[in-house]
Design an enzyme around this catalytic site. Structure first.
Site, mmCIF file in Angstrom:
data_model
loop_
_atom_site.group_PDB
_atom_site.id
_atom_site.type_symbol
_atom_site.label_atom_id
_atom_site.label_comp_id
_atom_site.label_asym_id
_atom_site.label_seq_id
_atom_site.Cartn_x
_atom_site.Cartn_y
_atom_site.Cartn_z
ATOM 1 N N THR A 221 30.237 -29.092 35.956
ATOM 2 C CA THR A 221 30.566 -27.681 36.106
ATOM 3 C C THR A 221 29.361 -26.779 35.873
ATOM 4 O O THR A 221 29.311 -25.668 36.410
ATOM 5 C CB THR A 221 31.686 -27.289 35.123
ATOM 6 O OG1 THR A 221 31.289 -27.609 33.792
ATOM 7 C CG2 THR A 221 32.974 -28.020 35.454
ATOM 8 N N CYS A 222 28.397 -27.236 35.075
ATOM 9 C CA CYS A 222 27.223 -26.400 34.838
ATOM 10 C C CYS A 222 26.407 -26.211 36.110
ATOM 11 O O CYS A 222 25.669 -25.242 36.250
ATOM 12 C CB CYS A 222 26.351 -26.995 33.736
ATOM 13 S SG CYS A 222 25.621 -28.584 34.138
#
Length: 597
Positions: free
Chosen positions: A564-565
């Site tokens: 997700t980063c």
């Protein structure tokens, strides 16, 4: 009355003097303003109506105003709004053409009757627009529409049609670029222009900003966002800025150490590298993804209710400051100020963070008016009690006074809502004033330290004037993304591919076919799975940082995973569309927690 009867020099506004009556229960709202009746004319009537109505709706709820018509019946309210928004538009343009700014009129310390009436008019329209949206207006849930945004460029004809669009829309924007007008009122052909182009009436940025700050409710949200981004500039450059090392088990401490800086410095790019729990540097070069990961971890730690800085509203899950935080948390004011800086930086960087902030707290931060309806979002039980109290006969039998018992620290204290309040009995004549002061205590007084500190931090990065062009709900959209249907075609057009995938790859084409077949809820689950937020960016996926990316994974037996980063979906090369659908759904429906893969 026609708006063209309201020129900026105040000429020709004599009008017949008439008797104006204010019912006793609202006379305290008018105060010494009633002395203006001696010189009343058109300006005086607008001033008196706007001032009293502005104060009145502060202690009325949505149903009182828009359903029961306690300010005006709904149809009459529409008529008044059409007149007053037309007047507001004409005043804005005439002020600019005469070399005056709206800000100067609204901040006069010694105001003429004209300036005072303009100030009251804009306060009233701002408050009504805010209360309507908070109660479920057209932008936020679809109740009966009000024509706040109107069609106007230079003059308002008396026969201009400001009719309710009837479809739940907000009407047409005040300043639609490219619209021109002949002297006789006949419209020329409208030419399409981009939102970024300012109206030629507003021929410099200061005038446009002045209008957005003081009459934001008349200009479409998307147009304000574009100008907001233009004024803020852009930090999305890879070189320059500063590098910070963040220990994963000391995220907050390191964040304060490296990033509790002035606003100008915070607008420089920040590159992050992590140190793991064993003291080892983690691999990876920050192209935006590690910074997003860092923001996620920082907000998760600071906003955790167990830390004592915030409490959660059970019905909505929204966060608001813990009234006891300044006492039970060390350096609470400093933490709120730092949090404001970090929120400002994430908005400036275009990074979406899914933090549900209570609307009444944001309104306090943005210096927007609060109304009785705001209390419903914080304490629905107290709100209902106050609503019933207003309609109660023989209020004196309840033995209430202008004080409140507060047990914030586990010890009961009596706090006076007004000086000498514990000795003032609540009666049918002063119950409206009691409701006002009770709501004010809950919404303003108890969170003043937190909201002031948060505002200072936020303004140091984004500027107070620029944040003032948004409502609380709009600011939440800037922070967390839009509550709108996910446009799969837009996502497809702004997706990147890696490790052997391209838009023409059979696996990729199967993936997009599956996504097209998803329900709205499933699409939100997919977006949350990859980006940690279920909401798309306000201006489309071209604004997503880093871009959405699909990365090839050779193992066909594993489920899809995500970083997700980096907004990165790691997608195996599945053999069929049926397998693709099964695996993707299983992954997004059973995603739990946060991790790296």
């Amino acid at each position: 009355l026609s708006p063209r009867d309201f020129p900026v020099d105040g000429s020709g506004l004599t009008g017949a003097r008439r008797q104006v009556s204010v019912t006793e229960e609202y006379r305290w709202l008018a105060g010494d303003r009633l002395t203006m009746i001696e010189e009343i004319g058109t300006q005086g009537y607008i001033y008196l109506f706007s001032h009293i109505a502005y104060q009145q709706i502060m202690v009325l709820d949505y149903a009182d105003i828009f359903e029961q018509g306690k300010v005006l019946p709904y149809d009459s309210l529409l008529t008044a709004i059409r007149l007053l928004t037309g007047t507001a538009a004409a005043v804005i343009i005439d002020l600019h053409l005469n070399g005056r700014s709206l800000s100067s009129v609204l901040t006069q310390s010694s105001q003429s009757l004209f300036d005072a009436s303009i100030s009251a008019l804009f306060r009233f329209l701002k408050r009504l627009a805010k209360d309507h949206s908070e109660g479920g207006g057209p932008a936020w849930g679809g109740r009966r529409p009000l024509p706040f945004q109107i069609r106007r460029q230079r003059a308002i004809d008396e026969d201009e049609d400001f009719s309710d669009p009837g479809d739940g829309s907000e009407g047409q924007p005040l300043m639609r670029p490219g619209r021109r007008r002949r002297h006789g009122g006949e419209r020329e052909r409208e030419e399409a222009m981009d939102f970024e182009e300012p109206s030629e009436v507003f021929d410099d940025e200061d005038r446009l900003l002045d209008t957005m700050v003081n009459a934001y409710f008349l200009i479409p949200f998307e147009q304000r966002v574009l100008h907001f981004k233009k004024y803020q500039g852009n930090s999305n450059v890879f070189f320059g800025g500063h590098h910070v090392e963040i220990r994963r088990d000391h995220v907050y401490e390191d964040a304060v150490k490296y990033l509790d800086l002035d606003g100008k410095t915070l607008k420089q790019p920040t590159r992050v590298s992590f140190i793991d729990h064993f003291g080892m540097h983690e691999a990876g070069i920050d192209g935006g993804g590690l910074f997003k990961d860092f923001m996620y971890l920082l907000f998760r730690e600071i906003c955790n209710p167990d830390r004592g800085l915030f409490k959660v509203i059970p019905q909505s899950g929204a966060l608001y400051p813990n009234p006891a935080a300044p006492i039970v948390v060390d350096n609470a004011e400093q933490v709120y100020r730092f949090l404001g800086k970090m929120v400002g930086k994430t908005i400036f960087e275009g990074v979406l963070v899914d933090i549900p902030i209570a609307a009444f707290f944001l309104n306090r931060v943005l210096k927007k008016p609060l109304t009785l309806s705001s209390l419903r979002l914080l304490d629905s039980d107290l709100y209902e009690q106050l609503i019933r109290l207003k309609a109660t006969e023989n209020i004196e039998d309840h033995c209430l006074d202008f004080s409140v018992n507060d047990d914030t620290l586990g010890e009961m204290r009596t706090i006076e809502l007004i000086p000498g309040g514990k000795d003032i009995v609540v009666t049918s004549k002063n119950v409206i004033e009691y409701v006002f002061h009770m709501a004010n205590f809950k919404l303003n007084t108890q969170i003043k330290v937190a909201s002031d500190a948060f505002r200072q931090g936020l303004s140091s990065v984004l500027g107070q004037r620029l944040t003032g062009i948004f409502s609380a709900q709009e600011f939440q959209v800037l922070l967390s993304g839009a509550s709108a249907e996910i446009d799969v075609d837009d996502l497809y057009m702004n997706t990147m591919y890696g490790n052997g995938y391209s838009a023409e790859s059979p696996t990729v084409q199967m993936f997009w076919e599956v996504v097209q077949s998803f329900t709205s809820e499933q699409r939100e689950m997919l977006l949350r799975f990859v980006t940690s937020s279920p909401r798309p960016p306000l201006l489309g996926f071209k604004e997503l940082r880093p871009p959405f990316c699909i990365h090839r994974v050779p193992d066909q037996d594993r489920l899809p995973t995500a970083s997700t980063c980096m907004n990165l979906l790691k997608l195996p090369s599945y053999s069929s569309i049926e397998v693709m659908r099964e695996k993707v759904l299983k992954a997004i429906e059973n995603a739990d927690g946060f991790g790296l893969s």
